[in-house]
Design a protein around this motif. Structure first.
Motif, PDB file in Angstrom:
ATOM      1  N   MET A   1       0.275  -1.071   0.149  1.00  0.00           N
ATOM      2  CA  MET A   1      -0.244   0.079  -0.164  1.00  0.00           C
ATOM      3  C   MET A   1       1.182   1.284   0.331  1.00  0.00           C
ATOM      4  O   MET A   1       0.418   2.425   0.871  1.00  0.00           O
ATOM      5  CB  MET A   1      -1.281   0.076   1.210  1.00  0.00           C
ATOM      6  N   LYS A   2       1.445   0.839  -0.374  1.00  0.00           N
ATOM      7  CA  LYS A   2       3.019   2.203  -0.664  1.00  0.00           C
ATOM      8  C   LYS A   2       3.379   2.433  -2.323  1.00  0.00           C
ATOM      9  O   LYS A   2       3.150   1.717  -2.643  1.00  0.00           O
ATOM     10  CB  LYS A   2       4.198   2.112   0.120  1.00  0.00           C
ATOM     11  N   PRO A   3       3.441   3.900  -2.645  1.00  0.00           N
ATOM     12  CA  PRO A   3       3.581   4.091  -4.491  1.00  0.00           C
ATOM     13  C   PRO A   3       5.059   3.714  -4.590  1.00  0.00           C
ATOM     14  O   PRO A   3       6.335   3.231  -4.032  1.00  0.00           O
ATOM     15  CB  PRO A   3       3.499   5.439  -4.659  1.00  0.00           C
ATOM     16  N   ALA A   4       4.673   2.732  -6.201  1.00  0.00           N
ATOM     17  CA  ALA A   4       6.601   2.920  -6.129  1.00  0.00           C
ATOM     18  C   ALA A   4       6.979   4.018  -6.700  1.00  0.00           C
ATOM     19  O   ALA A   4       6.711   5.326  -6.129  1.00  0.00           O
ATOM     20  CB  ALA A   4       6.675   2.015  -7.645  1.00  0.00           C
ATOM     21  N   SER A   5       8.630   3.891  -6.691  1.00  0.00           N
ATOM     22  CA  SER A   5       9.083   5.276  -6.775  1.00  0.00           C
ATOM     23  C   SER A   5       8.589   6.193  -8.264  1.00  0.00           C
ATOM     24  O   SER A   5       8.470   5.880  -8.873  1.00  0.00           O
ATOM     25  CB  SER A   5      10.404   4.696  -6.694  1.00  0.00           C
ATOM     26  N   PHE A   6       8.581   7.272  -7.868  1.00  0.00           N
ATOM     27  CA  PHE A   6       8.419   8.181  -9.234  1.00  0.00           C
ATOM     28  C   PHE A   6       9.491   9.456  -9.238  1.00  0.00           C
ATOM     29  O   PHE A   6      10.434  10.097  -7.591  1.00  0.00           O
ATOM     30  CB  PHE A   6       7.627   8.422  -9.456  1.00  0.00           C
ATOM     31  N   THR A   7       9.769  10.568  -9.663  1.00  0.00           N
ATOM     32  CA  THR A   7      10.343  11.676  -9.716  1.00  0.00           C
ATOM     33  C   THR A   7       9.235  12.394  -9.814  1.00  0.00           C
ATOM     34  O   THR A   7       7.933  12.706 -10.918  1.00  0.00           O
ATOM     35  CB  THR A   7      11.444  11.458 -11.406  1.00  0.00           C
ATOM     36  N   TYR A   8       9.591  13.608  -8.837  1.00  0.00           N
ATOM     37  CA  TYR A   8       8.576  14.466  -8.569  1.00  0.00           C
ATOM     38  C   TYR A   8       8.427  15.731  -9.329  1.00  0.00           C
ATOM     39  O   TYR A   8       9.667  16.317  -9.398  1.00  0.00           O
ATOM     40  CB  TYR A   8       8.627  14.643  -7.084  1.00  0.00           C
TER      41      TYR A   8
ATOM     42  N   GLY B   1      -4.228   8.889  -6.547  1.00  0.00           N
ATOM     43  CA  GLY B   1      -3.571   8.241  -5.029  1.00  0.00           C
ATOM     44  C   GLY B   1      -3.977   6.782  -4.770  1.00  0.00           C
ATOM     45  O   GLY B   1      -2.505   6.342  -4.044  1.00  0.00           O
ATOM     46  N   PRO B   2      -4.973   7.060  -4.798  1.00  0.00           N
ATOM     47  CA  PRO B   2      -5.107   5.133  -4.287  1.00  0.00           C
ATOM     48  C   PRO B   2      -4.497   4.684  -5.169  1.00  0.00           C
ATOM     49  O   PRO B   2      -4.171   3.157  -5.014  1.00  0.00           O
ATOM     50  CB  PRO B   2      -6.720   5.352  -4.331  1.00  0.00           C
ATOM     51  N   MET B   3      -4.764   4.699  -6.333  1.00  0.00           N
ATOM     52  CA  MET B   3      -4.377   3.580  -7.935  1.00  0.00           C
ATOM     53  C   MET B   3      -2.929   3.717  -7.538  1.00  0.00           C
ATOM     54  O   MET B   3      -2.330   2.649  -7.751  1.00  0.00           O
ATOM     55  CB  MET B   3      -4.541   4.522  -9.149  1.00  0.00           C
ATOM     56  N   MET B   4      -2.106   4.766  -7.204  1.00  0.00           N
ATOM     57  CA  MET B   4      -0.529   4.535  -6.673  1.00  0.00           C
ATOM     58  C   MET B   4       0.027   3.545  -5.742  1.00  0.00           C
ATOM     59  O   MET B   4       0.395   2.951  -5.577  1.00  0.00           O
ATOM     60  CB  MET B   4      -0.353   6.029  -6.748  1.00  0.00           C
ATOM     61  N   ASN B   5      -1.038   3.978  -5.117  1.00  0.00           N
ATOM     62  CA  ASN B   5      -0.625   2.863  -3.020  1.00  0.00           C
ATOM     63  C   ASN B   5      -0.922   1.938  -3.364  1.00  0.00           C
ATOM     64  O   ASN B   5      -0.266   0.910  -2.601  1.00  0.00           O
ATOM     65  CB  ASN B   5      -2.087   4.021  -2.532  1.00  0.00           C
ATOM     66  N   MET B   6      -1.459   1.282  -4.521  1.00  0.00           N
ATOM     67  CA  MET B   6      -2.334  -0.017  -4.646  1.00  0.00           C
ATOM     68  C   MET B   6      -1.710  -0.804  -5.833  1.00  0.00           C
ATOM     69  O   MET B   6      -1.551  -1.469  -6.147  1.00  0.00           O
ATOM     70  CB  MET B   6      -3.501  -0.042  -4.648  1.00  0.00           C
TER      71      MET B   6
END
Lengths: 291, 162
Positions: free
Chosen positions: A1-8, A38-43
């Motif tokens: 339930m944590k997002p994968a890494s990304f560049t911000y 947000g939920p889609m990235m967390n999942m």
């Protein structure tokens, strides 16, 4: 339930955001309110390499009302759409729809543009936009284009938007003072996705009969749909309880929901009848002349 | 950069310089980097409301926000709701009518309703229940939470009228 890494990335203005989208293309996801992304990235249903944060683009947070049109910026939060006094006057149907989105805290962050681009089949804004023949304003570093909402929303979570484009605004035709409207939905829990939602507007002719019905239904297919047959057949019918029952029945006969184990097609069709009747009743009551 | 970045966060009036990965949610940074464990983490997809904090005075889910986004914004967590140890009318009401129960969902409820009650100073029970739908209590004892919100609203109206 944590997002994968990304560049911000945090562009400070629309042109910078469009420049980033042009450079990064499909590797980037624009982030508005984040209440769906947000939920889609967390999942980890979404794993964008780059996230382009649009929250500093305050030029996209606006409400402009003219004699004919209500234009709302893509970064306008649901809470503002739900409570803005100008929207309440010119387009109360949209205000009511916005009030029904998610919960109080969700509405403080979620945005008009974000919801429309996410294109959940049960979402409120796409239904209202399609019912009111709204137009979606789209920008890229290359061009600006304006697309009717009905063409913009193509399928489940699929819209007419290239990887380098951003929705910047939505233009709604404002309701006429004599126009009645209804927005009703049914969901199992408060703030949950609608099983069925209905948006409609209508007018009354000189004899009090229904004219110019626009009827949209959400939750019964991949995208919200207008029920053109019902719209046509409603013309010149007396605005009474019998007509409402007939039109609601006809609406149910004209949708083809899919069967799913939790929500049988027949149940959803019956909901269409009940929710349409409620929305029609609300709209007719609004057109009863007080004089 | 996917690598950690330097940010400055303003939480409860104090500014903190931190190095965080962009993917780290605000809820996790508040808890793990700043030790503000009053912000609880439940569902991590925006449904349960336990992680609700205030961003520039508006309630928001800290699990759907990345800490890197919050530079330049004012954050408020449950730790700063009581001023100099004095509970707010809402916090008092929650303790008085047994609205806390296990307490896990309470911080999110307090932050949501501190703002909601300003928008809705004279709510009815149905309105409170609708607003409370954004915060899940797994003790399922919503009755006393609703009572507490209504009592707090009455108390705040008396305070404002005095």
């Amino acid at each position: 339930m944590k997002p994968a890494s990304f560049t911000y990335h945090r562009p400070g203005c629309l042109d910078d955001a469009l420049g980033l989208m042009a450079t990064l293309g499909v590797t980037a996801k624009p982030l508005a309110g984040g209440q769906s992304l947000g939920p889609m990235m967390n999942m980890r249903l979404a794993r964008p390499e780059h996230v382009v944060d649009l929250n500093d683009l305050l030029e996209l947070d606006f409400v402009r009302v003219t004699d004919a049109v209500v234009e709302i910026g893509a970064l306008t939060r649901h809470h503002r759409v739900a409570t803005d006094p100008e929207i309440a006057r010119a387009l109360p149907l949209l205000a009511k729809a916005a009030q029904s989105i998610g919960h109080y805290a969700i509405r403080q962050r979620g945005t008009l543009g974000g919801s429309l681009v996410h294109a959940d089949p049960a979402a409120q804004y796409a239904l209202v936009a399609i019912t009111l023949d709204a137009e979606v304003v789209i920008r890229s570093a290359r061009t600006t284009r304006v697309v009717p909402a009905v063409d913009f929303v193509q399928s489940i979570m699929t819209v007419d938007l290239a990887p380098d484009e951003l929705v910047t605004a939505v233009r709604f035709r404002r309701l006429a003072p004599a126009e009645g409207w209804g927005f009703e939905m049914f969901s199992r829990r408060h703030g949950d996705f609608a099983l069925v939602s209905v948006a409609l507007t209508l007018r009354r002719d000189g004899h009090g009969a229904i004219s110019n019905l626009r009827l949209g239904v959400g939750g019964v297919g991949p995208v919200p749909e207008r029920l053109a047959v019902v719209e046509r057949d409603a013309c010149r019918l007396a605005a009474d309880v019998g007509t409402i029952a007939v039109l609601a029945r006809q609406a149910a006969d004209n949708v083809t929901p899919e069967d799913d184990p939790q929500v049988p097609a027949n149940y959803r069709r019956e909901l269409v009848e009940a929710v349409t009747a409620r929305a029609l009743t609300a709209a007719v009551l609004k057109t009863e002349s007080p004089s | 950069m996917t690598e950690p970045v330097s940010i400055s966060l303003t939480v409860n009036g104090a500014t903190h310089d931190l190095v965080v990965a962009p993917r780290k949610t605000l809820a996790d940074v508040l808890r793990e980097d700043l030790g503000l464990t009053g912000t609880h983490v439940g569902c991590e997809h925006g449904v349960c409301g336990a992680c609700t904090i205030l961003i520039d005075g508006a309630p928001a889910r800290a699990c759907l926000t990345y800490a890197v986004q919050m530079e330049g914004h004012e954050l408020t967590t449950i730790e700063a709701v009581a001023k100099s140890g004095e509970l707010t009318p809402l916090q008092r009401a929650l303790t008085q009518v047994h609205g806390l129960q296990c307490g896990f969902c309470t911080p999110g409820i307090v932050l949501t309703f501190e703002v909601w009650l300003r928008d809705n100073p004279d709510p009815d029970e149905a309105g409170v229940r609708e607003a409370l739908s954004g915060n899940i209590c797994r003790c399922t004892g919503y009755q006393n939470i609703v009572k507490a919100v209504l009592a707090a609203a009455a108390e705040m109206r008396r305070g404002a009228g005095a």
